[in-house]
Design an enzyme around this catalytic site. Sequence first.
Site, PDB file in Angstrom:
ATOM      1  CB  THR A 215     -24.003   9.140 -21.426  1.00 51.03           C
ATOM      2  OG1 THR A 215     -23.868   9.196 -19.289  1.00 51.03           O
ATOM      3  CG2 THR A 215     -24.547   7.707 -22.266  1.00 51.03           C
ATOM      4  CG  ASN A 217     -25.020  11.828 -16.574  1.00 49.07           C
ATOM      5  OD1 ASN A 217     -25.661  10.890 -16.017  1.00 49.07           O
ATOM      6  ND2 ASN A 217     -23.914  11.631 -16.739  1.00 49.07           N
ATOM      7  CD  GLU A 265     -27.379   7.626 -18.735  1.00 49.71           C
ATOM      8  OE1 GLU A 265     -26.265   8.364 -18.757  1.00 49.71           O
ATOM      9  OE2 GLU A 265     -28.056   7.285 -18.122  1.00 49.71           O
TER      10      GLU A 265
END
Length: 319
Positions: A215, A217, A265
Amino acid sequence: MDFFDGLEAVPDGFGPTAVTIGKFDGVHTGHRAVLARLSDVAHERGVRSVVVTFDRHPLSLLAPAFCPSPLVSNAQKRELLLEVGVDATLMLTFDQALADLEPAEFVRRVLVDALGARVVLAGSDFRFGRKGAGDVALLRELGASLGFEVVLIDDVRSGAELPGTGERRASSTWVREALESGRVAEAARVLGRPPTVRSVVVAGERRGRELGYPTANLDPARLEGFLPADGVYAAWATVDGVRYPAAVSIGNNPTFDGVPQHQAEAHLLDVDLDLYGRTIELAFVDYVRGMEKFDSLDALIAAIRNDAAEAARILSVTP
């Protein structure tokens, strides 16, 4: 579009102009209808169309406890106004000096001296000057003596577009309420575009990568725009002008300890990019599910897999 970040930035002799004044937070469908009318009036009169707006909500100075969070940053507002095709935007710093201007002085300095206004578009509830003492009646009086016409503009109501909501006026408040409840598709209909945030990607705990779903962020300190409620969403992620389908999680990920509140995220579907330090923009399309705590990593991984599949399903039918 010309952009002026204060009265001193407006060149001498800039007018004549047609002007409208407002916060324009979000530049939603109601705002866009006003700005389309402004452009039409300016074209009819053979003058420039100008938006006068502010660098912050006036309540941030006048009554901070009641000031709503902005839907867009100043940079986003500028970009959105550029899209609608007005000739110029004047963004005033809303400080105590501006707040203390008497209505007539505000009109003289801003509308007449700086912009050479010939037409001013205003809603029936328009207020201006110190303590909001100026109203449309006073604006018309001042226009008669200072050489500009006042054109009243109607509210834009979106009831026909949103069954079950009634004839509700398109507003930034409505957009904010929808986003605070995770109703991003509803917010998009009022905005006339998907609600969008952007920030710089920062390093996280790398848990997503360890689970097989890396992911990006978003840095909360540099976030622009209004994050919707905690939950998982289908969204389009744009990086360096390239758009990718994504599943976005907002919240504190209660399966793990120590995750910041309302952290955003994004997992880009079927692509793994090094995004650290790069700006990412997220355009929210639809809500997938609420934030949940899972009893095991296997359950969490299964949920993330389902989230990605649902986001893909939603986005595959989105132009």
